[in-house]
Write a protein that holds these residues in place. Structure first.
Motif, PDB file in Angstrom:
ATOM      1  N   ALA A  68       0.646  -1.331  -0.023  1.00  0.00           N
ATOM      2  CA  ALA A  68      -0.013  -0.040  -0.057  1.00  0.00           C
ATOM      3  C   ALA A  68       0.801   1.208  -0.029  1.00  0.00           C
ATOM      4  CB  ALA A  68      -1.060   0.018   1.202  1.00  0.00           C
ATOM      5  N   LEU A  69       2.084   1.239   0.759  1.00  0.00           N
ATOM      6  CA  LEU A  69       2.879   2.431   0.893  1.00  0.00           C
ATOM      7  C   LEU A  69       3.714   2.628  -0.189  1.00  0.00           C
ATOM      8  CD1 LEU A  69       3.270   2.947   4.738  1.00  0.00           C
ATOM      9  CD2 LEU A  69       1.396   3.895   3.208  1.00  0.00           C
ATOM     10  N   ALA A  70       4.207   1.391  -0.804  1.00  0.00           N
ATOM     11  CA  ALA A  70       5.021   1.567  -2.010  1.00  0.00           C
ATOM     12  C   ALA A  70       4.353   2.082  -3.262  1.00  0.00           C
ATOM     13  CB  ALA A  70       5.576   0.030  -2.172  1.00  0.00           C
ATOM     14  N   LYS A 322       3.764  14.674  17.010  1.00  0.00           N
ATOM     15  CA  LYS A 322       4.637  13.928  18.145  1.00  0.00           C
ATOM     16  C   LYS A 322       4.346  12.310  18.151  1.00  0.00           C
ATOM     17  CE  LYS A 322       5.569  18.378  20.518  1.00  0.00           C
ATOM     18  NZ  LYS A 322       5.084  19.011  19.367  1.00  0.00           N
ATOM     19  N   ARG A 323       4.355  11.579  17.397  1.00  0.00           N
ATOM     20  CA  ARG A 323       4.130  10.211  17.379  1.00  0.00           C
ATOM     21  C   ARG A 323       5.137   9.468  16.745  1.00  0.00           C
ATOM     22  NH1 ARG A 323      -0.747   8.989  14.231  1.00  0.00           N
ATOM     23  NH2 ARG A 323      -0.868   7.086  15.449  1.00  0.00           N
ATOM     24  N   PRO A 324       5.521   8.078  17.150  1.00  0.00           N
ATOM     25  CA  PRO A 324       6.331   7.382  16.543  1.00  0.00           C
ATOM     26  C   PRO A 324       6.041   7.156  15.077  1.00  0.00           C
ATOM     27  CG  PRO A 324       5.750   6.428  18.463  1.00  0.00           C
ATOM     28  CD  PRO A 324       4.754   7.472  18.043  1.00  0.00           C
ATOM     29  N   PRO A 325       7.163   7.135  13.929  1.00  0.00           N
ATOM     30  CA  PRO A 325       6.871   7.179  12.445  1.00  0.00           C
ATOM     31  C   PRO A 325       6.233   5.909  12.193  1.00  0.00           C
ATOM     32  CG  PRO A 325       9.056   8.088  12.920  1.00  0.00           C
ATOM     33  CD  PRO A 325       8.419   7.456  14.217  1.00  0.00           C
ATOM     34  N   SER A 326       6.398   4.726  13.070  1.00  0.00           N
ATOM     35  CA  SER A 326       5.909   3.621  12.615  1.00  0.00           C
ATOM     36  C   SER A 326       4.529   3.426  12.831  1.00  0.00           C
ATOM     37  CB  SER A 326       6.452   2.437  13.717  1.00  0.00           C
ATOM     38  OG  SER A 326       6.179   2.454  14.868  1.00  0.00           O
ATOM     39  N   ARG A 327       3.942   4.350  14.011  1.00  0.00           N
ATOM     40  CA  ARG A 327       2.403   4.189  14.029  1.00  0.00           C
ATOM     41  C   ARG A 327       1.886   5.303  12.986  1.00  0.00           C
ATOM     42  NH1 ARG A 327       1.282   1.812  18.660  1.00  0.00           N
ATOM     43  NH2 ARG A 327       3.082   1.819  20.473  1.00  0.00           N
ATOM     44  N   VAL A 328       2.563   6.325  12.643  1.00  0.00           N
ATOM     45  CA  VAL A 328       2.030   7.039  11.334  1.00  0.00           C
ATOM     46  C   VAL A 328       1.986   6.219  10.324  1.00  0.00           C
ATOM     47  CG1 VAL A 328       2.662   8.974  10.059  1.00  0.00           C
ATOM     48  CG2 VAL A 328       2.941   9.182  12.604  1.00  0.00           C
ATOM     49  N   ALA A 329       2.887   5.431   9.905  1.00  0.00           N
ATOM     50  CA  ALA A 329       2.971   4.382   8.838  1.00  0.00           C
ATOM     51  C   ALA A 329       1.904   3.671   8.770  1.00  0.00           C
ATOM     52  CB  ALA A 329       4.163   3.957   8.522  1.00  0.00           C
ATOM     53  N   ASP A 330       1.602   2.980  10.057  1.00  0.00           N
ATOM     54  CA  ASP A 330       0.474   1.898  10.225  1.00  0.00           C
ATOM     55  C   ASP A 330      -0.895   2.666   9.854  1.00  0.00           C
ATOM     56  OD1 ASP A 330       2.319   0.114  11.003  1.00  0.00           O
ATOM     57  OD2 ASP A 330       1.727   0.051  12.949  1.00  0.00           O
ATOM     58  N   ASP A 331      -1.287   4.047  10.177  1.00  0.00           N
ATOM     59  CA  ASP A 331      -2.432   4.610   9.913  1.00  0.00           C
ATOM     60  C   ASP A 331      -2.568   5.030   8.601  1.00  0.00           C
ATOM     61  OD1 ASP A 331      -2.893   4.695  12.418  1.00  0.00           O
ATOM     62  OD2 ASP A 331      -2.354   6.751  13.147  1.00  0.00           O
ATOM     63  N   LEU A 332      -1.220   5.463   7.644  1.00  0.00           N
ATOM     64  CA  LEU A 332      -1.523   5.624   6.515  1.00  0.00           C
ATOM     65  C   LEU A 332      -1.792   4.622   5.566  1.00  0.00           C
ATOM     66  CD1 LEU A 332       1.528   8.179   6.078  1.00  0.00           C
ATOM     67  CD2 LEU A 332      -0.829   8.711   5.715  1.00  0.00           C
ATOM     68  N   ALA A 333      -1.089   3.395   6.039  1.00  0.00           N
ATOM     69  CA  ALA A 333      -1.338   2.010   5.237  1.00  0.00           C
ATOM     70  C   ALA A 333      -2.935   1.667   5.477  1.00  0.00           C
ATOM     71  CB  ALA A 333      -0.380   0.930   5.656  1.00  0.00           C
ATOM     72  N   GLU A 334      -3.365   1.813   6.678  1.00  0.00           N
ATOM     73  CA  GLU A 334      -4.862   1.175   6.912  1.00  0.00           C
ATOM     74  C   GLU A 334      -5.984   2.197   6.172  1.00  0.00           C
ATOM     75  OE1 GLU A 334      -4.834   1.204  11.071  1.00  0.00           O
ATOM     76  OE2 GLU A 334      -3.316  -0.666  11.160  1.00  0.00           O
ATOM     77  N   ARG A 335      -5.599   3.230   6.158  1.00  0.00           N
ATOM     78  CA  ARG A 335      -6.363   4.084   5.345  1.00  0.00           C
ATOM     79  C   ARG A 335      -6.506   3.647   4.041  1.00  0.00           C
ATOM     80  NH1 ARG A 335      -4.911   8.599   8.835  1.00  0.00           N
ATOM     81  NH2 ARG A 335      -3.186   9.600   7.457  1.00  0.00           N
ATOM     82  N   LEU A 336      -5.266   3.434   3.193  1.00  0.00           N
ATOM     83  CA  LEU A 336      -5.405   2.917   1.785  1.00  0.00           C
ATOM     84  C   LEU A 336      -6.107   1.707   1.836  1.00  0.00           C
ATOM     85  CD1 LEU A 336      -1.662   4.052   1.096  1.00  0.00           C
ATOM     86  CD2 LEU A 336      -3.765   5.018   0.058  1.00  0.00           C
ATOM     87  N   LEU A 337      -5.779   0.525   2.839  1.00  0.00           N
ATOM     88  CA  LEU A 337      -6.395  -0.498   2.629  1.00  0.00           C
ATOM     89  C   LEU A 337      -7.916  -0.735   2.978  1.00  0.00           C
ATOM     90  CD1 LEU A 337      -3.349  -2.564   4.289  1.00  0.00           C
ATOM     91  CD2 LEU A 337      -3.993  -2.577   2.006  1.00  0.00           C
ATOM     92  N   TYR A 338      -8.389   0.084   4.038  1.00  0.00           N
ATOM     93  CA  TYR A 338      -9.815  -0.028   4.663  1.00  0.00           C
ATOM     94  C   TYR A 338     -10.504   1.169   4.292  1.00  0.00           C
ATOM     95  CZ  TYR A 338      -7.277  -3.826   6.607  1.00  0.00           C
ATOM     96  OH  TYR A 338      -6.150  -4.850   6.996  1.00  0.00           O
ATOM     97  N   GLY A 339      -9.972   2.470   3.668  1.00  0.00           N
ATOM     98  CA  GLY A 339     -10.825   3.657   3.765  1.00  0.00           C
ATOM     99  C   GLY A 339     -10.427   4.283   4.888  1.00  0.00           C
ATOM    100  N   PRO A 340     -10.950   5.813   5.053  1.00  0.00           N
ATOM    101  CA  PRO A 340     -10.930   6.559   6.284  1.00  0.00           C
ATOM    102  C   PRO A 340     -11.805   5.878   7.224  1.00  0.00           C
ATOM    103  CG  PRO A 340     -12.079   7.549   4.308  1.00  0.00           C
ATOM    104  CD  PRO A 340     -11.653   6.319   3.598  1.00  0.00           C
TER     105      PRO A 340
END
Length: 340
Positions: A68-70, A322-340
């Motif tokens: 998703a993020l690639a 002010k969040r860890p990058p890994s948690r930001v990445a997870d959120d971005l990926a999940e929006r692409l996979l499951y929608g907002p």
């Protein structure tokens, strides 16, 4: 079983066995919203069937997020073959696995992974077209290294204020196909290399060819450096080891570097910037996905720039929130996979 699938949001789980060849295989398809599931085939020993299933589910989910993020039109999947103690005919076993893949009608595409090779993919390809990283398509490792190198530069810019790597102390854990190719690129960029590997011959080669400094495996994590680059096994960053780190950033090719999500919070608290592994190491996925579609090497190399752009985006959001990058990445990926 269904509870595990629901927890990981897995779409489907497939099993096959072939007593004649000794094949015992599991294919997990996590998400196919963006395209057919693509993921490597692991051929390793497992202590029991449950361990193999859990590995397949965990890795399939990671592949969904990575794809998703690639920015490739693929879903996430994974295959694991439980390696038997003795195999009479390895080729026949992988041909049987190819017939298994063919029954899924294109919903899953396999590729090289731990314990498998291009020669194994060639055997699979005798019975299905839903396979990549064959001998003809080539080893994805160099492109994984290219993507990680670009990601290290983006990480250096975000954490150190410059993407110029000259003079930076970079500690590389693992000098396999990806790790060594990455070390060559870092050396060419003027970085000072600190290296460790289980294979002392690889360490010696890096010393001779790249002027690398050897570090004992047990001491690498606590060795002062600018950027730590894990390129070996997963789970290297756990609640204990992360406290030993003496670096400004972690950016490497290994999958599943964080033993648990809580480790990301510790890294954040210590001011260590972490490049989410499934974002920075996506070059291999980009290569196999686009090669499978017949894209040119020029187009594939161009697409690799997506990695540094995505990391830069993630770092900006992480700093703002002010969040860890890994948690930001997870959120971005999940929006692409499951929608907002």
């Amino acid at each position: 079983m269904f509870a595990m699938m629901e927890t990981t949001r897995l779409e489907s789980l497939h099993f096959a066995q072939d007593p004649q060849t000794g094949l015992k295989a599991i294919i997990a398809i996590h998400n196919s919203r963006l395209g057919p599931a693509l993921g490597g085939c692991r051929y390793i020993s497992y202590p029991d069937e449950q361990s193999a299933i859990e590995d397949a589910l965990r890795l399939a989910k990671g592949m969904s997020y990575k794809a998703a993020l690639a920015g490739v039109a693929q879903g996430g999947g994974k295959a694991v073959i439980m390696r038997p103690a003795h195999v009479d005919n390895r080729g026949a076993l992988f041909e049987a696995f190819g017939r298994f893949i063919e029954t899924l009608n294109g919903h899953y595409i396999t590729a090289m992974d731990s314990g498998t090779s291009s020669a194994d993919m060639d055997c699979i390809a005798q019975h299905t077209q839903h396979v990549t990283s064959t001998t003809a398509e080539g080893d994805p490792s160099p492109h994984t290294a290219m993507g990680v190198f670009a990601g290290i530069r983006a990480t250096a810019m975000a954490r150190l204020g410059s993407d110029n790597l000259e003079g930076l102390r970079v500690a590389i854990q693992g000098l396999g196909n990806v790790g060594y190719a990455l070390a060559e690129q870092l050396h060419a960029a003027g970085a000072e290399l600190l290296v460790s590997d289980l294979d002392e011959g690889r360490v010696q080669l890096a010393m001779e060819q790249l002027g690398a400094h050897p570090v004992a495996r047990e001491a690498l994590l606590e060795t002062p450096c600018d950027i730590l680059v894990p390129c070996g096994l997963g789970g290297v960053l756990n609640s204990q080891s992360v406290l030993q780190l003496r670096c400004a950033a972690v950016a490497g090719a290994a999958n599943n570097q964080l033993a648990s999500s809580d480790v990301a919070d510790t890294l954040q608290a210590r001011g260590i910037l972490y490049a989410p592994d499934y974002v920075i190491n996506a070059g291999g996925l980009i290569y196999v996905a686009l090669r499978h579609r017949g894209e040119s090497l020029v187009a594939i190399t161009s697409h690799l720039t997506q990695i540094s752009r995505r990391l830069t985006e993630i770092y900006a959001h992480a700093q703002a929130d002010k969040r860890p990058p890994s948690r930001v990445a997870d959120d971005l990926a999940e929006r692409l996979l499951y929608g907002p």
